[in-house]
Structure formats: C-alpha cells, structure tokens
Enzyme design. Structure first.
Site, PDB file in Angstrom:
ATOM      1  CB  CYS A  61      15.552 106.328  29.041  1.00 22.61           C
ATOM      2  SG  CYS A  61      16.646 104.859  28.850  1.00 22.61           S
ATOM      3  CB  CYS A  65      22.987 105.012  32.470  1.00 24.31           C
ATOM      4  SG  CYS A  65      22.528 103.758  31.140  1.00 24.31           S
ATOM      5  CB  CYS A  68      21.464 108.952  31.740  1.00 22.20           C
ATOM      6  SG  CYS A  68      20.709 109.506  30.176  1.00 22.20           S
ATOM      7  CB  CYS A 104      24.150 112.171  15.698  1.00 21.80           C
ATOM      8  SG  CYS A 104      24.018 110.369  17.255  1.00 21.80           S
ATOM      9  CB  CYS A 135      25.189 109.029  13.646  1.00 21.54           C
ATOM     10  SG  CYS A 135      25.257 108.069  14.983  1.00 21.54           S
ATOM     11  CB  CYS A 195      29.681 105.900  16.080  1.00 21.12           C
ATOM     12  SG  CYS A 195      29.942 107.323  17.029  1.00 21.12           S
ATOM     13  NE  ARG A 267      31.566 112.971  16.970  1.00 26.68           N
ATOM     14  CZ  ARG A 267      30.982 112.079  16.462  1.00 26.68           C
ATOM     15  NH1 ARG A 267      31.059 110.835  17.160  1.00 26.68           N
ATOM     16  NH2 ARG A 267      31.062 111.642  15.483  1.00 26.68           N
TER      17      ARG A 267
HETATM   18  N1  SAM Z   1      19.878 105.710  24.744  1.00 25.77           N
HETATM   19  C1  SAM Z   1      20.830 104.630  23.676  1.00 25.77           C
HETATM   20  C2  SAM Z   1      21.852 104.477  24.748  1.00 25.77           C
HETATM   21  O1  SAM Z   1      21.829 104.455  25.438  1.00 25.77           O
HETATM   22  O2  SAM Z   1      22.802 103.498  24.130  1.00 25.77           O
HETATM   23  C3  SAM Z   1      21.181 106.368  23.120  1.00 25.77           C
HETATM   24  C4  SAM Z   1      21.270 107.948  23.636  1.00 25.77           C
HETATM   25  S1  SAM Z   1      22.719 107.494  24.945  1.00 25.77           S
HETATM   26  C5  SAM Z   1      22.263 109.469  25.860  1.00 25.77           C
HETATM   27  C6  SAM Z   1      23.797 107.799  24.341  1.00 25.77           C
HETATM   28  C7  SAM Z   1      25.750 108.134  25.359  1.00 25.77           C
HETATM   29  O3  SAM Z   1      25.373 108.975  25.677  1.00 25.77           O
HETATM   30  C8  SAM Z   1      25.311 107.338  26.212  1.00 25.77           C
HETATM   31  O4  SAM Z   1      25.694 105.548  26.158  1.00 25.77           O
HETATM   32  C9  SAM Z   1      26.993 107.675  26.686  1.00 25.77           C
HETATM   33  O5  SAM Z   1      27.674 108.086  26.553  1.00 25.77           O
HETATM   34  C10 SAM Z   1      26.365 109.150  26.601  1.00 25.77           C
HETATM   35  N2  SAM Z   1      26.143 110.304  27.980  1.00 25.77           N
HETATM   36  C11 SAM Z   1      24.807 110.125  27.836  1.00 25.77           C
HETATM   37  N3  SAM Z   1      24.898 110.871  29.078  1.00 25.77           N
HETATM   38  C12 SAM Z   1      25.696 111.358  29.501  1.00 25.77           C
HETATM   39  C13 SAM Z   1      26.837 112.563  30.265  1.00 25.77           C
HETATM   40  N4  SAM Z   1      25.936 112.740  31.845  1.00 25.77           N
HETATM   41  N5  SAM Z   1      27.905 112.863  30.330  1.00 25.77           N
HETATM   42  C14 SAM Z   1      29.011 112.497  29.368  1.00 25.77           C
HETATM   43  N6  SAM Z   1      28.094 111.549  28.552  1.00 25.77           N
HETATM   44  C15 SAM Z   1      26.613 111.100  28.182  1.00 25.77           C
HETATM   45  C1  DTB Z   2      28.082 110.284  22.677  1.00 29.55           C
HETATM   46  O1  DTB Z   2      29.087 109.340  23.184  1.00 29.55           O
HETATM   47  N1  DTB Z   2      27.950 111.346  23.291  1.00 29.55           N
HETATM   48  C2  DTB Z   2      26.517 111.866  22.994  1.00 29.55           C
HETATM   49  C3  DTB Z   2      25.481 110.950  21.549  1.00 29.55           C
HETATM   50  N2  DTB Z   2      26.746 109.797  21.461  1.00 29.55           N
HETATM   51  C4  DTB Z   2      25.049 110.408  21.341  1.00 29.55           C
HETATM   52  C5  DTB Z   2      25.418 112.378  23.956  1.00 29.55           C
HETATM   53  C6  DTB Z   2      25.814 113.263  25.331  1.00 29.55           C
HETATM   54  C7  DTB Z   2      24.972 113.376  25.643  1.00 29.55           C
HETATM   55  C8  DTB Z   2      25.291 113.996  27.323  1.00 29.55           C
HETATM   56  C9  DTB Z   2      24.907 115.119  28.141  1.00 29.55           C
HETATM   57  C10 DTB Z   2      23.375 115.297  27.595  1.00 29.55           C
HETATM   58  O2  DTB Z   2      23.300 116.294  26.438  1.00 29.55           O
HETATM   59  O3  DTB Z   2      22.291 114.582  27.581  1.00 29.55           O
HETATM   60 FE1  SF4 Z   3      18.930 105.786  29.031  1.00 33.48          FE
HETATM   61 FE2  SF4 Z   3      20.266 107.336  29.593  1.00 33.48          FE
HETATM   62 FE3  SF4 Z   3      20.528 104.965  29.460  1.00 33.48          FE
HETATM   63 FE4  SF4 Z   3      20.364 105.989  27.227  1.00 33.48          FE
HETATM   64  S1  SF4 Z   3      22.393 106.247  28.566  1.00 33.48           S
HETATM   65  S2  SF4 Z   3      20.104 103.713  28.053  1.00 33.48           S
HETATM   66  S3  SF4 Z   3      18.640 107.092  27.443  1.00 33.48           S
HETATM   67  S4  SF4 Z   3      19.618 105.888  30.992  1.00 33.48           S
END
Ligand code: SAM
Ligand code: DTB
Ligand code: SF4
Length: 325
Positions: A61, A65, A68, A104, A135, A195, A267
């Site tokens: 990506c 973030c 992530c 989702c 979703c 959501c 959730r």
């Molecule tokens: N790339 C898209 C975005 O950022 O909107 C969709 C996928 S992103 C992984 C969705 C959400 O997962 C993020 O906004 C964040 O709130 C959650 N998330 C990602 N990594 C996480 C982590 N290590 N712990 C908790 N929540 C996480």
């Molecule tokens: C949300 O709020 N949490 C989910 C979903 N929306 C997409 C993602 C959690 C991701 C946790 C870290 C991972 O598995 O990479």
């Molecule tokens: Fe990309 Fe992860 Fe940020 Fe979603 S949360 S935009 S997958 S870096």
C-alpha cells in the site's frame, strides 16, 4: 447528557469532546450501567452480529499508516496480487456456512483504480447473491465509485477515521483527515450504510480518545456500524513498541461509543486475539454487539471459530439473524 462544560456546543454537535471525556472518567460501574441501559433500549443484548473479513488485495500500500502491516513504507507483509472472484466467493460461502451474516472485503489501497473496481463490483454482486450482507473497505472513493458500489449491492462501506483530528498527524501523513470525511460523505450520499470507527491504544490521550468518539457521534447521521479496534502491534511497524493499553480503558471506550451512538452496531474489532474471555464479556456488557468472526482478520489472527462459539455459548449469546437480501 453530561454536565455543562466550558466547551461550546454547535447546533450540529450532539456531544462535546468534554462530555465524552467525562463519560470515559465515570466510575466503572456507573459507566457500564448507563451503557447497558442504552443498549437494552435499542437491542437484544444477547444477539451478536457476525462479520467475516477477507483481504482481497494484500500488501504494497502507498499509504504510511503507522499501525499497518500493509504499508510499503515499513516492513510488513509482501505485496500480493488481487484474489480472483472465485476465491472470494468460495471464502464467502464458507463464512456463511460457519454462521457469518456479513462478508467484508478489504484491500490495501489508497483508492481503487478503474480496473480494480471492475473486479470488486463482480465480487460484491456474487457475494450478495449468496444472501449475505456485503461490506468493503477499499480506501478513498470518488462519486462514481460510490454509485457503482451501491448499484452492485454493497450494503456497508468501511472507512475508519482511526483517531481524533488532533492525534491523526502522529499516525498518518499521506492523506488528510478531511479526505476520510469526504469519502464518508460520498458513501452516505450514494445511500450506503457507513461503517466507521478507529483504533484505541496508539498512544492517544484521553481527550484524543474522546475526540474520535465525538467525531463519529456527531456525524449526521452517525455510522450504522462502529468498529472499535484495539491496536494489534506488529513487529516492523512504527507502532510496534507502543505501551500496552489497560484493557478496562478499551472497555470504557466501547461503552462511550454505545452511549453516544445508541442505535449503531458497535463492533469489538481487532485485538480480540490478545483479549481474555473476561475482557470480551465486559465489552459485550459495555454495549458491543458485533465481532469479526473467522480465524483471520486481514493480515493478523483472530480467535478461531471454535473459541468464539464456545465464548458465545458460555455467555448465552447467539448470532443475530438478519433479514438481508
Ligand atoms: N486500505 C483501506 C483503508 O485504509 O481504508 C482499507 C483497509 S485498512 C487495513 C482498514 C482499517 O483497519 C484501518 O483503517 C485501521 O483502522 C484498521 N487496522 C489496520 N491495521 C490495524 C492494526 N494493526 N491494529 C488495529 N487496527 C488496524
Ligand atoms: C476495521 O475497523 N478493522 C478491520 C476492518 N475494519 C477492515 C481490520 C483490522 C485489521 C487488523 C490488522 C490486520 O489484520 O492486518
Ligand atoms: Fe494502506 Fe494499511 Fe493505511 Fe489501509 S490502513 S491505507 S492498507 S497502509
């Protein structure tokens, strides 16, 4: 609502940050009592909504973030190609058989391209045809994309605010808070359910935690679904060494979300793998009525289905049967 505060409330604001901070500071029993009262006014407290997640496009990506694993700015998972429609439908069927009501689909994109959209729209149509709620979480969307997703039968779009506007810059630099609000506005305009939630335990202070809940609760209308994630700390990400959050502070945040967004599904999202059954039970008492159900989140683990079934049995809880599709 809480006591009057020095903070001025605008006509659009249902909750000030200070009022939510006061909720978070209530004696624990008082907070839980209020959350239970609100919860029972609007929901059967023993029914739980089950959503299964699938990462349809993992890694690589372009966003930074800090939490992530999928950002190409730091070490994490490898960049994989998008799953085929058939693989996604197969996973959705398995999720339905295991008892999930909603499926989702998540992608590690800043925003989807036109080519990405063609495949995603097909996935949405096919998953919906299975009789599941759909979703997707694909990053930022433009007006055309929200219309396309709505027409394909997408029920919910997940796009998290992640944290308060004040703390946001500590976590993400490649897109603005306003970009997120704009995408949510487009989702709403296209007629889909929103959501949106965030992550707790990224080093934010109490005011900043309250600030996230205030942003969500003051949306008009507020999101139908509010995922509250406990940061999953992954080696190689900038937030890997963040100090542990007290689990009771996580429970308090769930309760504040319930009180301020009475009809939303709140959730209990990422982080359950590291939580005891007792903490999860407190989250349900605090008004959480939805979980991610399935052995995997996107790139990290989730309690396996057998553990969740055992937990639901132990607590006398059962899956919400919805009248979708
Ligand atoms: N790339 C898209 C975005 O950022 O909107 C969709 C996928 S992103 C992984 C969705 C959400 O997962 C993020 O906004 C964040 O709130 C959650 N998330 C990602 N990594 C996480 C982590 N290590 N712990 C908790 N929540 C996480
Ligand atoms: C949300 O709020 N949490 C989910 C979903 N929306 C997409 C993602 C959690 C991701 C946790 C870290 C991972 O598995 O990479
Ligand atoms: Fe990309 Fe992860 Fe940020 Fe979603 S949360 S935009 S997958 S870096």
């Amino acid at each position: 609502m809480q006591n009057q505060t020095a903070e001025t409330k605008t006509a659009q604001q249902r909750w000030t940050v200070a009022e939510i901070e006061n909720l978070l500071k209530l004696p624990f029993a008082d907070l839980m009592y209020r959350a239970q009262q609100v919860h029972r006014e609007h929901f059967n407290p023993n029914a739980i909504q089950l959503s299964t997640l699938l990462s349809i496009k993992t890694g690589g990506c372009s966003e930074d973030c800090g939490y992530c694993t999928q950002s190409s700015f730091h070490a994490g998972v490898e960049n994989k190609k998008m799953l085929d429609v058939d693989e996604v439908v197969k996973a959705a069927k398995a999720a339905k058989e295991a008892g999930a009501g909603r499926f989702c689909m998540g992608a590690a994109w800043r925003e989807p391209s036109a080519e990405d959209m063609t495949a995603v729209l097909e996935m949405v149509k096919e998953v919906r045809a299975l009789g599941m709620e759909t979703c997707a979480t694909l990053g930022m969307l433009n007006d055309e994309q929200t219309e396309q997703l709505k027409d394909a039968g997408l029920d919910y779009y997940n796009h998290n605010l992640d944290t308060s506007p004040e703390f946001y810059g500590n976590i993400i630099s490649t897109r603005d808070y306003q970009d997120r609000l704009d995408t949510l506005e487009r989702v709403r305009k296209a007629g889909m359910n929103i959501c949106s939630g965030g992550i707790i335990g990224m080093g934010e202070n109490l005011t900043q935690r309250a600030g996230l809940i205030a942003q969500l609760a003051n949306m008009n209308p507020y999101p139908e679904s509010v995922p509250i994630n406990n940061l999953v700390k992954v080696e190689g990400t900038p937030l890997a060494d963040t100090e542990d959050l007290d689990p009771l502070d996580f429970v308090r945040t769930i309760a504040a979300a319930r009180i301020t967004m009475p009809t939303a599904f709140v959730r209990l999202s990422a982080g359950r793998g590291e939580m005891s059954d007792a903490v999860q039970a407190l989250c349900f008492l605090g008004g959480a009525n939805s979980i991610f159900y399935g052995d995997q989140l996107l790139t990290t683990g989730n309690p396996d289905v057998d553990r969740d079934r055992a937990l639901m049995d132990k607590l006398g809880m059962y899956p919400l049967v919805d009248s979708c599709c």
